[in-house]
Scaffold this motif. Structure first.
Motif, PDB file in Angstrom:
ATOM      1  N   GLY A 164      48.146  47.393  35.574  1.00 33.03           N
ATOM      2  CA  GLY A 164      46.820  47.038  36.306  1.00 33.03           C
ATOM      3  C   GLY A 164      45.628  46.593  35.302  1.00 33.03           C
ATOM      4  O   GLY A 164      45.922  46.903  34.184  1.00 33.03           O
ATOM      5  N   CYS A 165      44.757  45.917  36.045  1.00 31.94           N
ATOM      6  CA  CYS A 165      43.572  45.573  35.189  1.00 31.94           C
ATOM      7  C   CYS A 165      42.137  45.620  36.002  1.00 31.94           C
ATOM      8  O   CYS A 165      42.310  44.880  36.910  1.00 31.94           O
ATOM      9  CB  CYS A 165      43.851  44.172  34.429  1.00 31.94           C
ATOM     10  SG  CYS A 165      42.478  43.908  33.231  1.00 31.94           S
ATOM     11  N   ILE A 173      45.846  35.923  36.142  1.00 36.26           N
ATOM     12  CA  ILE A 173      46.601  36.160  37.419  1.00 36.26           C
ATOM     13  C   ILE A 173      46.933  37.883  37.455  1.00 36.26           C
ATOM     14  O   ILE A 173      47.044  38.345  38.518  1.00 36.26           O
ATOM     15  CB  ILE A 173      47.818  35.592  37.624  1.00 36.26           C
ATOM     16  CG1 ILE A 173      48.195  35.529  39.283  1.00 36.26           C
ATOM     17  CG2 ILE A 173      49.216  35.948  36.842  1.00 36.26           C
ATOM     18  CD1 ILE A 173      47.408  34.721  40.108  1.00 36.26           C
ATOM     19  N   VAL A 174      47.018  38.357  36.370  1.00 39.29           N
ATOM     20  CA  VAL A 174      47.197  39.897  36.471  1.00 39.29           C
ATOM     21  C   VAL A 174      46.421  40.783  37.460  1.00 39.29           C
ATOM     22  O   VAL A 174      46.941  41.506  38.072  1.00 39.29           O
ATOM     23  CB  VAL A 174      47.206  40.438  35.087  1.00 39.29           C
ATOM     24  CG1 VAL A 174      47.481  41.955  35.165  1.00 39.29           C
ATOM     25  CG2 VAL A 174      48.124  40.186  34.111  1.00 39.29           C
ATOM     26  N   PRO A 175      45.040  40.745  37.611  1.00 41.10           N
ATOM     27  CA  PRO A 175      44.293  41.637  38.579  1.00 41.10           C
ATOM     28  C   PRO A 175      44.667  41.269  39.628  1.00 41.10           C
ATOM     29  O   PRO A 175      44.610  42.068  40.789  1.00 41.10           O
ATOM     30  CB  PRO A 175      42.965  41.134  38.083  1.00 41.10           C
ATOM     31  CG  PRO A 175      42.821  40.806  36.665  1.00 41.10           C
ATOM     32  CD  PRO A 175      44.238  39.886  36.649  1.00 41.10           C
ATOM     33  N   THR A 176      45.137  39.815  40.103  1.00 46.91           N
ATOM     34  CA  THR A 176      45.429  39.714  41.504  1.00 46.91           C
ATOM     35  C   THR A 176      46.730  39.945  41.939  1.00 46.91           C
ATOM     36  O   THR A 176      46.836  40.415  43.090  1.00 46.91           O
ATOM     37  CB  THR A 176      45.253  38.115  41.699  1.00 46.91           C
ATOM     38  OG1 THR A 176      44.048  37.529  41.105  1.00 46.91           O
ATOM     39  CG2 THR A 176      45.660  37.498  42.933  1.00 46.91           C
ATOM     40  N   PRO A 350      40.633  32.064  39.371  1.00 44.03           N
ATOM     41  CA  PRO A 350      39.264  31.166  39.711  1.00 44.03           C
ATOM     42  C   PRO A 350      39.173  30.027  38.760  1.00 44.03           C
ATOM     43  O   PRO A 350      38.698  28.865  39.113  1.00 44.03           O
ATOM     44  CB  PRO A 350      38.341  32.213  39.218  1.00 44.03           C
ATOM     45  CG  PRO A 350      38.998  33.507  39.602  1.00 44.03           C
ATOM     46  CD  PRO A 350      40.336  33.169  39.021  1.00 44.03           C
ATOM     47  N   ALA A 351      39.714  30.027  37.549  1.00 43.94           N
ATOM     48  CA  ALA A 351      39.676  28.979  36.660  1.00 43.94           C
ATOM     49  C   ALA A 351      40.601  27.608  37.395  1.00 43.94           C
ATOM     50  O   ALA A 351      40.086  26.315  37.480  1.00 43.94           O
ATOM     51  CB  ALA A 351      40.256  29.181  35.461  1.00 43.94           C
ATOM     52  N   TYR A 352      41.552  27.956  38.034  1.00 44.44           N
ATOM     53  CA  TYR A 352      42.509  26.908  38.693  1.00 44.44           C
ATOM     54  C   TYR A 352      41.784  26.409  39.751  1.00 44.44           C
ATOM     55  O   TYR A 352      41.834  25.213  40.086  1.00 44.44           O
ATOM     56  CB  TYR A 352      43.682  27.755  39.157  1.00 44.44           C
ATOM     57  CG  TYR A 352      44.633  26.548  40.131  1.00 44.44           C
ATOM     58  CD1 TYR A 352      45.529  25.863  39.191  1.00 44.44           C
ATOM     59  CD2 TYR A 352      44.627  26.670  41.171  1.00 44.44           C
ATOM     60  CE1 TYR A 352      46.572  25.089  39.843  1.00 44.44           C
ATOM     61  CE2 TYR A 352      45.348  25.646  42.087  1.00 44.44           C
ATOM     62  CZ  TYR A 352      46.279  25.052  41.200  1.00 44.44           C
ATOM     63  OH  TYR A 352      47.291  24.206  41.990  1.00 44.44           O
TER      64      TYR A 352
END
Length: 457
Positions: A164-165, A173-176, A350-352
């Protein structure tokens, strides 16, 4: 919700329910969150359902042999009435068999662990498009109590210490998908490494999305610097770690590396961009000056350290001036190695959602210039190793005919004649030649060859 830095969760899946907590309290909290629009769906695993069943004296169930292991199957007829009485409607759902999930879905689908990750996204594509959060936290149980068996005949191995992060870079996308950081218990980590050592492993890499944050989520756990010292004292000749975050790469970590001989002097510290404006858009939580200060500290304490990084080229909004700042930072640091990528938009980030992507031809052209910069510096750095003797872990046959390949403590790929290293193991190698991507050398001594012949003449 505060810990996850969000005000709404599309799907929350809970594997276990504390039997000491009245199920009415759990149900009440779930109803409150759903009614307030904070949680759209709430998942309860079969293990949680068993707790509910025991708490309410529901009839026992039979154990059925599954494809993976022995799991207690929970008949819907026994559990659903109890849960419905509490005001929570559940449908079958679980990555480990049969569980229950609140809310209305297109279909109530059963599926097993093997296709869990591929099946669940069918339920959440709209959530990802809307930039809502889905946290796949099923790995927590593996983190808590699972020690994988040591690989057979391997000289190197990877050991997960944290998953996790807690950072929220706008491109990632990792935290999501993986949720917040979860540290493994140090006893499990040390036990796994001890088993690896007994199996003949001579190099261990500690893994995590952000290894520097190890222990911060669990009061009483050692810090990452303390864990490095513990692992470094176990008798494994080589210990490495991936990946670090500049915000969390603190002085005590640098000191632990400098004072622990087993820790390799190879540091991968992703910068992503040399422009403060781009770093802000990326939400990287540091700026160029902070990053360079970390590099200065590393160089002072570890003058022989090998530095590598990650760089994203063509992030939305990056101007030519921003890119020039990345090139100038590369020159200022003088990386030994770099992993370079053009920005790739990922749904759910968010960037997407918020940023306009740059034309591909612009991104590719900048990447080509950065690669030339990398080759120039890697060649310059690799030349510095010519004439020096390094420890190389020879692992197998190289693409170049007549050579075997390994890597030194600085993660440089090193090729030696196959006749000089007939079996895998640790060798002392004098470097004779360098290219931007490879070192060539000759064996001058063997430390710990393994009894496994290499598949070369």
């Amino acid at each position: 919700l505060r810990r996850l830095r969000t005000d709404r969760i599309d799907l929350f899946y809970q594997h276990r329910v504390d039997p000491a907590v009245p199920i009415e309290d759990v149900a009440g909290a779930v109803r409150e969150l759903i009614a307030a629009g904070k949680v759209r769906h709430f998942g309860l695993s079969e293990a949680g359902a068993r707790t509910v069943r025991r708490a309410h004296a529901v009839q026992p169930v039979t154990a059925l042999q599954s494809e993976y292991s022995l799991w207690t199957r929970t008949p819907e007829a026994e559990v659903l009435p109890t849960l419905e009485d509490l005001g929570i409607g559940f449908v079958p759902f679980s990555p480990l068999g049969k569980g229950f999930l609140t809310g209305k879905m297109d279909a109530a689908t059963r599926f097993d662990r093997s296709d869990f990750r591929s099946t669940l996204p069918r339920f959440t594509p709209e959530a990802l498009k809307a930039n809502e959060r889905f946290f796949d936290l099923t790995f927590r149980e593996d983190v808590l109590d699972y020690i994988p068996p040591p690989p057979k005949g391997a000289l190197s191995a990877h050991v997960t210490i944290i998953r996790g992060c807690n950072h929220h870079c706008t491109y990632c996308i990792v935290p999501t998908t993986r949720g917040p950081e979860v540290s493994r218990h140090p006893d499990l980590i040390l036990k796994e490494i001890e088993l690896l050592k007994q199996a003949g492993v001579v190099e261990v890499t500690l893994l995590g999305q952000n290894v520097n944050s190890y222990g911060k989520d669990q009061p009483g756990f050692p810090s990452f610097a303390e864990l490095l010292r513990m692992v470094g004292g176990m008798g494994i000749p080589r210990v490495r770690f991936l990946t670090s975050h500049p915000v969390n790469f603190t002085d005590d970590i640098i000191e632990a590396i400098a004072e622990t001989p087993a820790i390799c002097r190879y540091i991968h510290l992703p910068v992503q961009s040399g422009s403060d404006r781009v770093l802000r858009r990326m939400a990287r939580e540091y700026r160029r000056a902070h990053y360079l200060e970390r590099i200065r500290k590393i160089r002072e304490a570890l003058p022989d350290a090998v530095l590598s990084t990650d760089i994203i080229v063509g992030f939305p909004g990056e101007t030519e001036e921003d890119f020039q700042e990345t090139l100038s930072l590369y020159d200022e640091v003088g990386y030994d190695q770099a992993y370079m990528f053009i920005y790739s938009p990922r749904p759910g980030t968010p960037a997407y959602k918020h940023f306009q992507d740059l034309p591909r031809e612009v991104k590719v052209e900048r990447l080509m210039r950065l690669i030339e910069k990398q080759k120039e510096w890697s060649y310059r750095r690799n030349l510095e190793w010519v004439g020096k003797t390094v420890e190389v872990l020879v692992r197998g046959e190289a693409k170049e005919e007549g050579f075997v390949q390994g890597h030194d403590r600085g993660n440089h790929p090193v090729l030696v004649p196959a006749s000089q290293a007939p079996v895998p193991g640790l060798y002392q190698v004098e470097i004779k030649q360098a290219t931007p991507h490879l070192l060539f050398g000759e064996v001058v001594g063997a430390e710990a060859p393994a009894p496994i012949p290499l598949p070369v003449a």
